[in-house]
Design a protein around this motif. Structure first.
Motif, PDB file in Angstrom:
ATOM      1  N   VAL A  11     -12.382 -20.821  20.423  1.00  0.00           N
ATOM      2  CA  VAL A  11     -12.637 -19.584  19.977  1.00  0.00           C
ATOM      3  C   VAL A  11     -13.961 -19.710  18.981  1.00  0.00           C
ATOM      4  O   VAL A  11     -14.639 -18.269  18.739  1.00  0.00           O
ATOM      5  N   CYS A 263     -11.374 -12.458  21.594  1.00  0.00           N
ATOM      6  CA  CYS A 263     -11.054 -14.129  21.968  1.00  0.00           C
ATOM      7  C   CYS A 263      -9.504 -14.051  22.166  1.00  0.00           C
ATOM      8  O   CYS A 263      -8.922 -12.989  22.628  1.00  0.00           O
ATOM      9  N   HIS A 270     -15.059  -9.613  18.891  1.00  0.00           N
ATOM     10  CA  HIS A 270     -16.134 -10.191  17.879  1.00  0.00           C
ATOM     11  C   HIS A 270     -17.516 -10.191  18.366  1.00  0.00           C
ATOM     12  O   HIS A 270     -17.803 -10.189  19.414  1.00  0.00           O
ATOM     13  N   CYS A 325      -9.181 -12.624  11.812  1.00  0.00           N
ATOM     14  CA  CYS A 325      -8.250 -13.067  13.036  1.00  0.00           C
ATOM     15  C   CYS A 325      -7.933 -14.215  12.875  1.00  0.00           C
ATOM     16  O   CYS A 325      -8.487 -15.272  12.470  1.00  0.00           O
ATOM     17  N   CYS A 327      -8.117 -16.627  15.087  1.00  0.00           N
ATOM     18  CA  CYS A 327      -9.051 -17.728  15.428  1.00  0.00           C
ATOM     19  C   CYS A 327      -9.991 -18.217  14.285  1.00  0.00           C
ATOM     20  O   CYS A 327     -10.605 -19.296  14.450  1.00  0.00           O
ATOM     21  N   THR A 329     -12.581 -16.763  13.048  1.00  0.00           N
ATOM     22  CA  THR A 329     -13.947 -16.393  12.988  1.00  0.00           C
ATOM     23  C   THR A 329     -14.545 -15.626  11.834  1.00  0.00           C
ATOM     24  O   THR A 329     -13.909 -15.054  11.230  1.00  0.00           O
TER      25      THR A 329
HETATM   26 ZN   LIG Z   1     -10.366 -14.025  17.282  1.00  0.00          ZN
END
Ligand SMILES: [Zn+2]
Length: 445
Positions: A11, A263, A270, A325, A327, A329
């Protein structure tokens, strides 16, 4: 959803992508802001000096006073109407360096078309974004079916093919779906692993007899829906029919096709912040709203040569998701789009009907494939909502579905509206349209 290590690493692709552009290994928000400000200044300078539209619109070169990203708020918006009125005035490069022109017809009966210009470098930036966006869920050796126009160089499918080939994947460009059955068979025959397409069309493909065989075979793993609005009901039904992960992409031709992508956490898009600066505004006052609040999506191009767009109003409703998030980011995340301004139809002074609300109701009925909708003058009330429904299965109890739907639609609005429901077929509901149709208003015809 649990994020495994593999996903967590993958991601980061979009962050790493922007990191490479900004020459940092771990991207921080401060670095990204500084990068965007630098790109914004160059864009404003180019727009003021080279585009006759912006030269007229800005009284002085904004670079002389702009010192921060929020400073952009001092500048006026650009609208779809501005683009239609004088597309050539937006051009900031010599016409001989224009590599691709996209003409977008307006769906109304009057009005000029919008024209969007791209240089070769503009198109390559799109390929670059597609490569990194698709890279979130695509690997070398994958076989990806592209159900978007792609025969002409510079078209979205053609650019996507380049991006997929850069990833070591094979791209099958089919174009928009003209025959759901043929496409459904193709997925099995070619052992397709991923599909990119338009939600309503993919829904029709997923309801063919081959769905069970596709699910059992298990080679199809991901679907990317590309559009301005995706009904959550469609995502759910694709997941159920094929057993796939459904990702969504947000973008428009004006954005240079790509705007943002899910993602694996799928909380929102994103954003493509290397090339675009996004704002959310109150559509009435034009003021930027605090992060987290709903409003109209506005973007400014940061890297486009042929046709820089400054504070372009998309007509899409969305909000920035302020939460981090899973992930990890650094990029801003835009919520799912909740609808479009032009898909709102006024029933009376205070009451509006939103096409996306109707879509959610209709597509959550598993028996339904597609629909068209128009407002007409009613016989029992001022307004009649005329729906044509396409059923997916010959054996369903149509009357029952229609009655249930009628009741649910009536609950959408407290305005007295007569609801007329008929059966239609796929040919009647404009399945091939890239964009979802509007609610056709025939009340004053
Ligand atoms: Zn994400």
């Amino acid at each position: 959803m649990a994020m495994n290590q593999e996903n967590g690493n993958k991601v980061k692709n979009l962050d790493q992508w922007i990191g490479r552009k900004t020459n940092v290994s771990v991207l921080s928000r401060e670095q990204l802001d500084a990068y965007q400000l630098d790109c914004l200044k160059k864009t404003l300078d180019r727009a003021y000096l080279s585009s006759s539209y912006y030269h007229k619109k800005f009284s002085t070169n904004p670079v002389n006073w702009l010192s921060s990203l929020p400073g952009l708020r001092e500048l006026p918006f650009t609208t779809e109407k501005d683009l239609r009125m004088a597309p050539m005035d937006f051009l900031a490069i010599s016409p001989k360096n224009v590599k691709k022109i996209v003409t977008l017809k307006t769906s109304g009966t009057t009005g000029a078309s919008k024209r969007i210009f791209f240089s070769e470098a503009d198109l390559q930036l799109t390929v670059d974004f597609f490569e990194n966006g698709m890279g979130i869920f695509t690997q070398a050796g994958d076989r990806v079916l592209v159900l978007l126009p792609g025969t002409v160089p510079g078209s979205i499918g053609h650019l996507l093919k380049q991006a997929l080939e850069n990833l070591g994947a094979e791209a099958f460009i089919y174009g928009v779906v003209d025959d759901a059955k043929v496409v459904s068979k193709l997925i099995l025959q070619e052992k397709i692993t991923g599909i990119v397409g338009i939600p309503r069309q993919l829904l029709a493909v997923s309801q063919q007899d081959e769905a069970t065989a596709i699910k059992t075979a298990g080679h199809l793993r991901t679907v990317l829906l590309s559009t301005d609005y995706v009904s959550p009901a469609i995502s759910r039904r694709l997941h159920d029919s094929w057993g796939v992960q459904v990702y969504e992409h947000y973008g428009s031709t004006e954005m240079g096709y790509g705007g943002g992508v899910f993602c694996p956490a799928k909380i929102g898009y994103h954003l493509r912040e290397a090339d675009l600066y996004f704002e959310i505004i109150d559509p009435q006052s034009g003021l930027v709203v605090p992060d987290g609040q709903w409003g109209e999506v506005v973007f400014t191009t940061l890297s486009r040569q042929a046709m820089p767009l400054i504070r372009y109003r998309t007509g899409d409703f969305g909000r920035f998701i302020p939460d981090q998030c899973p992930c990890g980011t650094t990029l801003k995340t835009l919520s799912r789009i909740s609808g479009r301004q032009k898909n709102l139809v006024q029933l009376d002074g205070q009451t509006f009907l939103n096409l996306s609300d109707l879509e959610d109701l209709i597509f959550s009925q598993n028996q339904l494939l597609d629909f068209s909708v128009a407002l007409e003058e009613g016989t029992e009330s001022e307004t009649a909502l005329a729906l044509k429904l396409v059923f997916s299965d010959l054996s369903v109890h149509r009357e029952k579905v229609m009655t249930a739907l009628k009741k649910k639609i009536a609950e959408l609005t407290d305005f007295k509206v007569q609801i007329k429901i008929d059966e239609g077929d796929l040919a009647q509901v404009d399945q091939k349209a890239m964009r979802k149709e509007r609610i056709v208003d025939r009340r004053n015809e």
